[in-house]
Scaffold this motif. Structure first.
Motif, PDB file in Angstrom:
ATOM      1  N   ILE A 119      -2.280  -3.133   9.271  1.00 22.87           N
ATOM      2  CA  ILE A 119      -1.409  -3.647   8.992  1.00 22.87           C
ATOM      3  C   ILE A 119      -1.008  -5.237   8.908  1.00 22.87           C
ATOM      4  O   ILE A 119      -1.171  -5.655  10.391  1.00 22.87           O
ATOM      5  N   GLU A 120      -1.139  -6.678   8.864  1.00 17.43           N
ATOM      6  CA  GLU A 120      -1.193  -7.756   9.484  1.00 17.43           C
ATOM      7  C   GLU A 120      -2.320  -8.301   9.842  1.00 17.43           C
ATOM      8  O   GLU A 120      -1.941  -9.180  11.057  1.00 17.43           O
ATOM      9  N   ASN A 121      -3.216  -7.397   9.809  1.00 18.00           N
ATOM     10  CA  ASN A 121      -4.970  -7.460  10.566  1.00 18.00           C
ATOM     11  C   ASN A 121      -4.627  -7.306  12.648  1.00 18.00           C
ATOM     12  O   ASN A 121      -5.170  -7.724  13.240  1.00 18.00           O
ATOM     13  N   LYS A 122      -2.954  -6.117  12.557  1.00 16.18           N
ATOM     14  CA  LYS A 122      -3.232  -7.007  13.603  1.00 16.18           C
ATOM     15  C   LYS A 122      -2.683  -5.006  14.441  1.00 16.18           C
ATOM     16  O   LYS A 122      -2.296  -4.487  15.688  1.00 16.18           O
ATOM     17  N   TYR A 123      -1.491  -4.919  13.675  1.00 16.31           N
ATOM     18  CA  TYR A 123      -0.605  -3.320  14.080  1.00 16.31           C
ATOM     19  C   TYR A 123      -1.837  -2.134  13.185  1.00 16.31           C
ATOM     20  O   TYR A 123      -2.366  -1.809  11.903  1.00 16.31           O
ATOM     21  N   PRO A 124      -2.424  -0.685  14.002  1.00 19.85           N
ATOM     22  CA  PRO A 124      -3.099   0.195  13.196  1.00 19.85           C
ATOM     23  C   PRO A 124      -1.833   1.039  12.666  1.00 19.85           C
ATOM     24  O   PRO A 124      -1.427   1.292  12.910  1.00 19.85           O
ATOM     25  N   LEU A 125      -3.018   1.690  11.689  1.00 19.16           N
ATOM     26  CA  LEU A 125      -2.164   2.905  10.772  1.00 19.16           C
ATOM     27  C   LEU A 125      -2.347   3.470  11.357  1.00 19.16           C
ATOM     28  O   LEU A 125      -3.621   4.664  11.287  1.00 19.16           O
ATOM     29  N   HIS A 126      -1.319   4.568  11.820  1.00 20.03           N
ATOM     30  CA  HIS A 126      -2.200   6.195  12.707  1.00 20.03           C
ATOM     31  C   HIS A 126      -1.901   7.270  11.407  1.00 20.03           C
ATOM     32  O   HIS A 126      -2.286   7.661  11.379  1.00 20.03           O
ATOM     33  N   PHE A 127      -0.648   7.069  10.370  1.00 17.14           N
ATOM     34  CA  PHE A 127      -0.551   7.985   9.191  1.00 17.14           C
ATOM     35  C   PHE A 127      -0.270   7.182   7.776  1.00 17.14           C
ATOM     36  O   PHE A 127       0.008   6.665   7.452  1.00 17.14           O
ATOM     37  N   VAL A 128       0.032   8.206   6.952  1.00 16.17           N
ATOM     38  CA  VAL A 128       0.364   8.409   5.595  1.00 16.17           C
ATOM     39  C   VAL A 128       0.733   8.987   5.072  1.00 16.17           C
ATOM     40  O   VAL A 128       0.187  10.766   5.172  1.00 16.17           O
ATOM     41  N   PHE A 129       1.579   9.035   4.327  1.00 12.73           N
ATOM     42  CA  PHE A 129       2.369   9.967   3.651  1.00 12.73           C
ATOM     43  C   PHE A 129       2.082  10.251   2.085  1.00 12.73           C
ATOM     44  O   PHE A 129       2.352   8.846   1.444  1.00 12.73           O
ATOM     45  N   ILE A 130       1.525  11.211   0.982  1.00  6.32           N
ATOM     46  CA  ILE A 130       1.047  11.335  -0.244  1.00  6.32           C
ATOM     47  C   ILE A 130       1.849  12.438  -0.632  1.00  6.32           C
ATOM     48  O   ILE A 130       2.132  13.234  -0.730  1.00  6.32           O
ATOM     49  N   ARG A 131       1.751  11.364  -2.250  1.00  2.69           N
ATOM     50  CA  ARG A 131       3.010  11.711  -2.854  1.00  2.69           C
ATOM     51  C   ARG A 131       2.208  12.856  -3.825  1.00  2.69           C
ATOM     52  O   ARG A 131       0.743  12.864  -3.958  1.00  2.69           O
ATOM     53  N   ALA A 132       2.034  14.534  -4.173  1.00  5.90           N
ATOM     54  CA  ALA A 132       1.385  15.471  -3.728  1.00  5.90           C
ATOM     55  C   ALA A 132       2.027  16.162  -5.437  1.00  5.90           C
ATOM     56  O   ALA A 132       1.077  15.938  -6.485  1.00  5.90           O
ATOM     57  N   THR A 133       3.296  15.579  -6.042  1.00 11.39           N
ATOM     58  CA  THR A 133       4.141  16.143  -6.772  1.00 11.39           C
ATOM     59  C   THR A 133       5.223  15.925  -7.000  1.00 11.39           C
ATOM     60  O   THR A 133       6.539  15.168  -6.277  1.00 11.39           O
ATOM     61  N   VAL A 134       5.313  15.908  -8.587  1.00 10.74           N
ATOM     62  CA  VAL A 134       6.635  15.410  -9.185  1.00 10.74           C
ATOM     63  C   VAL A 134       7.806  16.809 -10.298  1.00 10.74           C
ATOM     64  O   VAL A 134       6.952  17.207 -10.970  1.00 10.74           O
ATOM     65  N   GLY A 135       9.125  17.172  -9.565  1.00  9.24           N
ATOM     66  CA  GLY A 135       9.228  18.223  -9.967  1.00  9.24           C
ATOM     67  C   GLY A 135       8.411  19.095 -10.210  1.00  9.24           C
ATOM     68  O   GLY A 135       8.238  19.478  -9.050  1.00  9.24           O
ATOM     69  N   LYS A 136       8.950  19.931 -11.689  1.00 11.43           N
ATOM     70  CA  LYS A 136       8.313  21.442 -11.506  1.00 11.43           C
ATOM     71  C   LYS A 136       6.539  21.558 -12.269  1.00 11.43           C
ATOM     72  O   LYS A 136       6.847  23.092 -12.305  1.00 11.43           O
ATOM     73  N   ASP A 137       6.423  20.291 -12.612  1.00 13.88           N
ATOM     74  CA  ASP A 137       5.121  20.716 -13.996  1.00 13.88           C
ATOM     75  C   ASP A 137       4.466  19.042 -13.373  1.00 13.88           C
ATOM     76  O   ASP A 137       3.170  19.141 -14.685  1.00 13.88           O
ATOM     77  N   ARG A 138       3.938  18.420 -12.806  1.00 13.39           N
ATOM     78  CA  ARG A 138       3.445  17.203 -12.410  1.00 13.39           C
ATOM     79  C   ARG A 138       2.223  17.053 -11.155  1.00 13.39           C
ATOM     80  O   ARG A 138       3.386  16.499 -10.298  1.00 13.39           O
ATOM     81  N   PRO A 139       1.494  17.172 -10.538  1.00 12.54           N
ATOM     82  CA  PRO A 139       0.942  16.933 -10.134  1.00 12.54           C
ATOM     83  C   PRO A 139       0.527  15.157 -10.036  1.00 12.54           C
ATOM     84  O   PRO A 139       0.680  14.762 -11.385  1.00 12.54           O
ATOM     85  N   ASP A 140       0.825  14.509  -8.835  1.00 12.83           N
ATOM     86  CA  ASP A 140       0.216  13.173  -8.516  1.00 12.83           C
ATOM     87  C   ASP A 140      -1.079  13.152  -9.263  1.00 12.83           C
ATOM     88  O   ASP A 140      -1.959  13.589  -8.244  1.00 12.83           O
ATOM     89  N   ARG A 141      -1.538  11.736 -10.209  1.00 13.96           N
ATOM     90  CA  ARG A 141      -2.422  11.811 -10.113  1.00 13.96           C
ATOM     91  C   ARG A 141      -3.857  11.258  -9.841  1.00 13.96           C
ATOM     92  O   ARG A 141      -4.962  11.308  -9.619  1.00 13.96           O
ATOM     93  N   GLN A 142      -3.371  11.474  -8.401  1.00 10.47           N
ATOM     94  CA  GLN A 142      -4.101  10.009  -7.119  1.00 10.47           C
ATOM     95  C   GLN A 142      -3.862  11.882  -6.092  1.00 10.47           C
ATOM     96  O   GLN A 142      -5.065  10.883  -5.428  1.00 10.47           O
TER      97      GLN A 142
END
Length: 287
Positions: free
Chosen positions: A108-131
């Motif tokens: 980020i800002e061509n300076k600070y390395p990104l070490h981790f990412v949280f990824i949305r998996a699911t929404v409610g009782k019936d919808r996986p995230d499309r990506q």
């Protein structure tokens, strides 16, 4: 002989006002103007690092469009990052970021390395995230520490929501603990019942993966509805307040902005700070 009529002068004739009110108005205007000048100088001094970054050497590295006036949030982002140089930095994404070019997601800002990412998996009782599947694999290939989160719908069955998350997310060694994202209040149940549902989700997920989940929420929601009843859990807190520049000691993660620019991702991205360094972050991953 006619009597000479002498007209009396009206003693109530208003005399010209003095210029005191005029000068008083001028002095008040001067005071207000001086106050704003001092305020601008103070803000400029406080954010001198960020302003210097954006209006000096960075201007040589960006496109013509990006050389236009930078947002105050961008200046704050750099200021916050500068104050947390020893901490681990990461992002969180969902289908709203579209198709991410993960091989370019590095700093980020061509300076600070990104070490981790949280990824949305699911929404409610019936919808996986499309990506989700694409992002889950892409983050792994890009050698980022990854974690999955579930967006909780308060008006839907908590066990069904937990089962959907478990069905969708296959955690591996080195992944972050599961995350429960709660932001909304229920329409048709009490706060007490909401807390019961949240705990059922947390316990079901913990039983399956053998690791205690993390709870994500905004700071106000956390203080009002979660802090006391879920003190046995660790929290990832969102707060974008312009004046907040330091992570709280009892926060595990801090989402400090939703308006960052990251290589390989179109549009704005959330950025998060872990309350520790990279080695400490690796310590909390799944074994």
């Amino acid at each position: 002989m006619r009597k000479k009529i002498v007209r009396k002068r009206n003693s109530n004739v208003r005399k010209p006002q003095k210029k005191n009110s005029f000068f008083a108005g001028k002095i008040l205007t001067y005071i207000i103007f001086s106050f704003f000048i001092i305020l601008i100088i103070a803000i400029g001094f406080h954010y001198r690092s960020g302003l210097g970054y954006y209006f000096s050497f960075k201007s040589d590295k960006v496109s013509t469009e990006e050389r236009e006036t930078k947002r105050i949030s961008d200046v704050r982002n750099f200021q916050v990052l500068k104050k947390h140089e020893s901490q681990s930095i990461g992002i969180d994404v969902s289908e709203y970021q579209g198709k991410i070019s993960w091989s370019y997601v590095d700093t980020i800002e061509n300076k600070y390395p990104l070490h981790f990412v949280f990824i949305r998996a699911t929404v409610g009782k019936d919808r996986p995230d499309r990506q989700f599947e694409r992002n889950w694999l892409g983050a792994k290939e890009n050698k980022m520490i990854r974690g999955a989160y579930h967006y909780y719908r308060p008006n839907e069955n908590s066990i069904e929501q937990a089962e959907l998350f478990i069905k969708t997310v296959k955690l591996q060694k080195g992944d972050l603990p599961p995350v429960l994202d709660i932001e909304k209040l229920p329409n048709n149940q009490s706060i007490g019942n909401l807390r019961i549902g949240l705990r059922r989700w947390l316990e079901t997920v913990e039983s399956h993966y053998g690791v205690r989940p993390i709870i994500y929420s905004g700071e106000r929601y956390y203080n009002d509805f979660l802090k006391d009843d879920f003190s046995d859990y660790l929290f990832w807190i969102a707060n974008y307040n312009f004046y907040r520049e330091q992570i709280e000691q009892d926060w595990l993660f801090w989402q400090f902005t939703e308006k960052a620019t990251i290589p390989g991702i179109k549009g704005n991205v959330d950025v998060n700070i872990y309350n520790g360094d990279l080695q400490q972050l690796q310590f909390i991953t799944v074994e």
